[in-house]
Scaffold this motif. Structure first.
Motif, PDB file in Angstrom:
ATOM      1  N   TYR A 261       0.647  -1.158  -0.106  1.00 15.31           N
ATOM      2  CA  TYR A 261       0.132  -0.049   0.013  1.00 15.31           C
ATOM      3  C   TYR A 261       0.578   1.298   0.049  1.00 15.31           C
ATOM      4  CZ  TYR A 261      -4.587  -2.487   0.735  1.00 15.31           C
ATOM      5  OH  TYR A 261      -5.532  -3.208   0.678  1.00 15.31           O
ATOM      6  N   SER A 262       2.057   1.159   0.666  1.00 13.87           N
ATOM      7  CA  SER A 262       2.985   2.333   0.860  1.00 13.87           C
ATOM      8  C   SER A 262       3.447   2.693  -0.567  1.00 13.87           C
ATOM      9  CB  SER A 262       3.863   2.146   1.727  1.00 13.87           C
ATOM     10  OG  SER A 262       3.655   2.163   2.851  1.00 13.87           O
TER      11      SER A 262
ATOM     12  N   ALA B 169      -6.842   7.725   0.148  1.00 14.87           N
ATOM     13  CA  ALA B 169      -7.398   6.433   0.003  1.00 14.87           C
ATOM     14  C   ALA B 169      -6.519   5.417   0.532  1.00 14.87           C
ATOM     15  CB  ALA B 169      -8.194   6.217  -1.142  1.00 14.87           C
ATOM     16  N   THR B 170      -5.368   5.273  -0.146  1.00 15.68           N
ATOM     17  CA  THR B 170      -4.357   4.187   0.133  1.00 15.68           C
ATOM     18  C   THR B 170      -3.672   4.717   1.654  1.00 15.68           C
ATOM     19  OG1 THR B 170      -2.699   5.511  -1.093  1.00 15.68           O
ATOM     20  CG2 THR B 170      -3.805   3.590  -2.038  1.00 15.68           C
ATOM     21  N   GLY B 171      -3.491   6.092   1.849  1.00 13.82           N
ATOM     22  CA  GLY B 171      -3.081   6.483   3.153  1.00 13.82           C
ATOM     23  C   GLY B 171      -3.882   5.822   4.332  1.00 13.82           C
TER      24      GLY B 171
ATOM     25  N   ASN C 149       2.170   4.845  11.316  1.00  9.73           N
ATOM     26  CA  ASN C 149       2.973   5.011  10.058  1.00  9.73           C
ATOM     27  C   ASN C 149       3.138   6.332   9.827  1.00  9.73           C
ATOM     28  OD1 ASN C 149       3.237   5.241   6.787  1.00  9.73           O
ATOM     29  ND2 ASN C 149       3.637   3.027   7.426  1.00  9.73           N
ATOM     30  N   SER C 150       4.292   6.976   9.930  1.00  5.11           N
ATOM     31  CA  SER C 150       4.576   8.394   9.947  1.00  5.11           C
ATOM     32  C   SER C 150       4.286   8.949   8.716  1.00  5.11           C
ATOM     33  CB  SER C 150       6.287   8.565  10.210  1.00  5.11           C
ATOM     34  OG  SER C 150       6.396   8.049  11.414  1.00  5.11           O
ATOM     35  N   ILE C 151       4.883   8.474   7.534  1.00  3.61           N
ATOM     36  CA  ILE C 151       4.559   8.862   6.026  1.00  3.61           C
ATOM     37  C   ILE C 151       2.919   8.982   5.842  1.00  3.61           C
ATOM     38  CG2 ILE C 151       4.931   8.757   3.556  1.00  3.61           C
ATOM     39  CD1 ILE C 151       7.601   7.450   4.429  1.00  3.61           C
TER      40      ILE C 151
ATOM     41  N   GLU D 270       3.291   6.104  -5.397  1.00  2.00           N
ATOM     42  CA  GLU D 270       2.680   6.304  -7.237  1.00  2.00           C
ATOM     43  C   GLU D 270       1.733   7.276  -7.356  1.00  2.00           C
ATOM     44  OE1 GLU D 270       4.300   4.860  -9.772  1.00  2.00           O
ATOM     45  OE2 GLU D 270       5.711   3.692  -8.438  1.00  2.00           O
ATOM     46  N   TYR D 271       0.810   7.326  -6.320  1.00  2.00           N
ATOM     47  CA  TYR D 271      -0.073   8.413  -6.518  1.00  2.00           C
ATOM     48  C   TYR D 271       0.357   9.572  -6.210  1.00  2.00           C
ATOM     49  CZ  TYR D 271      -3.773   4.513  -6.931  1.00  2.00           C
ATOM     50  OH  TYR D 271      -4.855   3.650  -7.223  1.00  2.00           O
TER      51      TYR D 271
END
Length: 220
Positions: free
Chosen positions: A22-23, A40-42, A52-54, A28-29
């Motif tokens: 997912y990261s 959405a993926t975040g 998850n920091s990012i 990519e997005y």
């Protein structure tokens, strides 16, 4: 990439690779400048890895950038921006997973970039919520963490926060800093130029009135 991550997550619901896939999709997005899919993926990452920091920073950034007065879920967005940004700042030292073989200097730089983005998301949200003094503090903190490569987007919003408080000299310095780094972003450059022109008018020294020259009476 996101579809493959969904398929993998369904087949292997306990695998640690789910967050990794997912990261990759989220990045990519990000490269495609697709904020809706980044968000959405975040959120999928945070459902699996709440620290998850990012993902925390990028979801807060997307929400802050898109925040509008007409949002029906405005209060919910504000709460999510505040929650994700604050949690990122609280946990980054323990939760951030640096790239393999990163040097200590690079790790510090990555962390400061994420901290800067978290403060920026808070500042932009506060600016859009008319909390100008608090916005200035967060945006100044974001700028201070990124002095080697100033972000014109942060500098421009810092100028707005200062302008709203009638700190015109400070705002002019901030917008001038922004304009030094907007060559690759014509839309931001146009906005910053307009703000600079406004501030130049507000900071222009008023003309000193001339004392009237006394008339000398001609001799009779």
């Amino acid at each position: 990439m996101e579809k493959a991550a969904d398929t993998f997550a369904a087949e292997y619901p306990n695998s640690e690779l789910r967050v990794y896939l997912y990261s990759k999709a989220m990045h990519e997005y990000q490269n495609e400048n697709n904020p809706g899919k980044m968000l959405a993926t975040g959120k999928k990452i945070l459902a699996l890895d709440p620290d998850n920091s990012i993902a925390l920073v990028l979801t807060a950034t997307v929400l802050a950038d898109s925040l509008s007065d007409t949002d029906l879920d405005r209060d919910q967005k504000i709460a999510e921006i505040r929650k994700n940004s604050t949690h990122a700042l609280e946990t980054i030292d323990t939760a951030f997973a640096p790239p393999p073989r990163a040097t200590p200097e690079q790790i510090d730089a990555y962390k400061n970039t994420l901290r800067s983005m978290a403060h920026s998301a808070l500042g932009i949200m506060e600016l859009k919520n008319s909390a100008d003094a608090v916005a200035e503090q967060d945006l100044q903190a974001a700028a201070n963490l990124n002095k080697l490569q100033p972000d014109p987007y942060i500098c421009y919003h810092l100028a707005l926060a200062q302008d709203h408080q009638k700190k015109y000299v400070e705002a002019l310095a901030s917008v001038n800093e922004a304009l030094q780094h907007t060559s690759t972003n014509p839309d931001l450059e146009r906005l910053a130029q307009g703000e600079r022109e406004r501030l130049l008018k507000l900071t222009a020294a008023p003309a000193v009135p001339q004392k009237p020259v006394p008339k000398v009476s001609s001799p009779q």
